[in-house]
Scaffold this motif. Sequence first.
Motif, PDB file in Angstrom:
ATOM      1  N   GLY A  59      39.049  35.641  38.735  1.00 59.48           N
ATOM      2  CA  GLY A  59      39.839  34.941  39.737  1.00 59.48           C
ATOM      3  C   GLY A  59      41.307  34.885  39.386  1.00 59.48           C
ATOM      4  O   GLY A  59      41.697  34.759  38.227  1.00 59.48           O
ATOM      5  N   TYR A  81      37.172  26.871  43.702  1.00 62.02           N
ATOM      6  CA  TYR A  81      38.215  26.197  44.458  1.00 62.02           C
ATOM      7  C   TYR A  81      37.718  24.916  45.128  1.00 62.02           C
ATOM      8  O   TYR A  81      36.634  24.866  45.694  1.00 62.02           O
ATOM      9  CB  TYR A  81      38.794  27.123  45.534  1.00 62.02           C
ATOM     10  N   GLN A 105      38.232  31.851  43.571  1.00 63.07           N
ATOM     11  CA  GLN A 105      39.534  32.135  44.170  1.00 63.07           C
ATOM     12  C   GLN A 105      40.152  33.384  43.561  1.00 63.07           C
ATOM     13  O   GLN A 105      40.518  33.405  42.391  1.00 63.07           O
ATOM     14  CB  GLN A 105      40.475  30.938  43.991  1.00 63.07           C
ATOM     15  N   ASP A 135      42.520  36.688  48.312  1.00 67.17           N
ATOM     16  CA  ASP A 135      41.849  35.837  49.299  1.00 67.17           C
ATOM     17  C   ASP A 135      42.822  35.250  50.317  1.00 67.17           C
ATOM     18  O   ASP A 135      42.492  35.110  51.495  1.00 67.17           O
ATOM     19  CB  ASP A 135      41.098  34.691  48.604  1.00 67.17           C
ATOM     20  N   LEU A 137      37.542  32.532  51.170  1.00 64.58           N
ATOM     21  CA  LEU A 137      37.569  31.480  50.147  1.00 64.58           C
ATOM     22  C   LEU A 137      37.146  30.152  50.770  1.00 64.58           C
ATOM     23  O   LEU A 137      37.738  29.703  51.752  1.00 64.58           O
ATOM     24  CB  LEU A 137      38.971  31.358  49.542  1.00 64.58           C
TER      25      LEU A 137
END
Length: 629
Positions: A316, A322, A352, A356, A363
């Motif tokens: 990520g 997230y 994340q 994204d 996301l």
Amino acid sequence: MYIMDEAVRSPAEGGRLGTPMSSRKKLGIHFIESEDRRMAFGRGYSTPAGSTPVDIHGKSIVDLSKTGGWIAALFIFGNEMAERMAYFGLSVNMVAFMFYVMHRPFSSSSNAVNNFLGISQASSVLGGFLADAYLGRYWTIAIFTSIYLAGLAGITLCATMTIFTPKQEGCEQLALLLGECEAAKPWQMSYLYTVLYMTAFGAAGIRPCVSSFGADQFDERSKNYKAHLDRFFNFFYLSVTVGAIVAFTVVVYVQMKHGWGAAFGCLAIAMGLSNMLFFIGTPLYRHRLPGGSPLTRVAQVLVAAFRKRNAPFGSGGFVGLYELPGSHSAIKGSRKIPHTDHFSFLDKAALQLKEDGCSPWRLCTVTQVEEVKILIRLIPIAASTIMLNVVLTEYLTLSVQQAYTMNTHLGHLKLPVTCMPVFPGLSIFLILSLYYSLFVPLFRRITGHPHGASQLQRVGIGLAVSIVSVAWAAVFEKYRREYAVQHGFESSFLTPMPNLSAYWLLIQYCLIGVAEVFCIVGLLEFLYEEAPDAMKSIGSAYAALAGGLGCFAATIINTIVKSATTTHNGSRSWLSQNINTARFDYFYWLLTAFSLLNFCSFLYFAHTYQYRTTPHNAPHDDHNTPTIM
């Protein structure tokens, strides 16, 4: 956002979220501000204590003491009582109405009513979706209960105006049995099916919302919230039972004395009065804001997780999973849901990555992912009650057929066979009346649970009692059949046997009533508490969906059994029309075996289920246990 420690972040070290729980470390929590993301989802909703009740205009209620509580719940009880009265009133009378008045074959009439029963329950998911996504529970009930009333009014017109029915002249009992009466015209049947399924559509919006809307009237921050909720669902089902009792007694009596139009008219009047009562209580109600389309949020999680299925958790752009910063949820009407280790493949939706951006289809927040996990985890528990609904559906027809061959006199009073289903309702009424004075203290001594039994324990008790009920039905049916053969009634299946009382059926009726109380009431409370805040109506719809699937499953089982057990000349099967030559006892044993297998499946899922920890029950509830034993 949720941050994973090094052991979890590094795929090389075997620390992916998909690894066994014993080899993983718990996720710690650390928030990183993301203004772009926050604006993409909205400013967030809810409070640390949960979703805030609002009035009908969507404004926060400052003084909760002036709204909600038991007084508001009473207005809601009336609506459910009338809906159940109409539901059971139609289920009891509509098959006979189609046969005797519309001159339809008994088999097609029965199938039409079974479809009505199944659709009215299975389509509850639609009503739950609309309530949670757009309308809110109050307006969903208000709209669909009006549709229900319109359908009942249409059925009443069909029964009272001769233009909607075929000619009845010269249609005696023999002509009716031989199929020589004038059949209903296609447009007449189309009209009847339209108004009948209009009531089914109306029920789809009422059933998943009424119990949830009633439970919304209690303050979840109160220390007595659990006790109030427990009593509410018991009294709620008591109102359901009262509606059923009235349908099986008063409505049947009105039909016998005053005709079909008066019987269906009673149902329409009762629904109209309940609607009026419901609207009168409007200033007292507490509301929850709809949280947007739950199906869209579910689809977003599935799409985002699939897109990033091959992405390791350490890749990520922002390490970890997230979540919105602060105490607010991105979902309207919902508090945040802590991360869990179940279905970890879905966590990829909250991983994340740099590419994204702010797209919710790439996301999702941890809370949004946890909503999907909860819905998945509730499915096996709700599905475990499908078999109970199969048994209830079979009892509506098979037990009545048994009663036709037996003596229904109670002293000098002869009870109509169509009133026999009232006895499960009476047993439910008795049990609910004695529940807190008898059953709760007894089970509290056995289980140590403050409420006598946990929600899943009550569901398990109900399923176990249903097995005993259907097993007893098999034993008694074997005795009844042998009695009929020995006393020369083998061919006279429409002639009551004067020395064999139909009240032996009360044992299986009362046992299934006990099973229904523990299982369905426990399930309704379980689904309401465990469902995500913004999906309470869909959670409640799971119970109605299980009921609808039970109706359809009963039809499928009957069809398969008839096909598999019919002899080559077509004269004999387990479910043949002549009950004295059929083998209903074998069929009951088959249902017993299915129920036993279902109960074992339920024990597994209940044993592995872990109750949610939410702000309102964490301090004073002991539900956070993975076992019902």
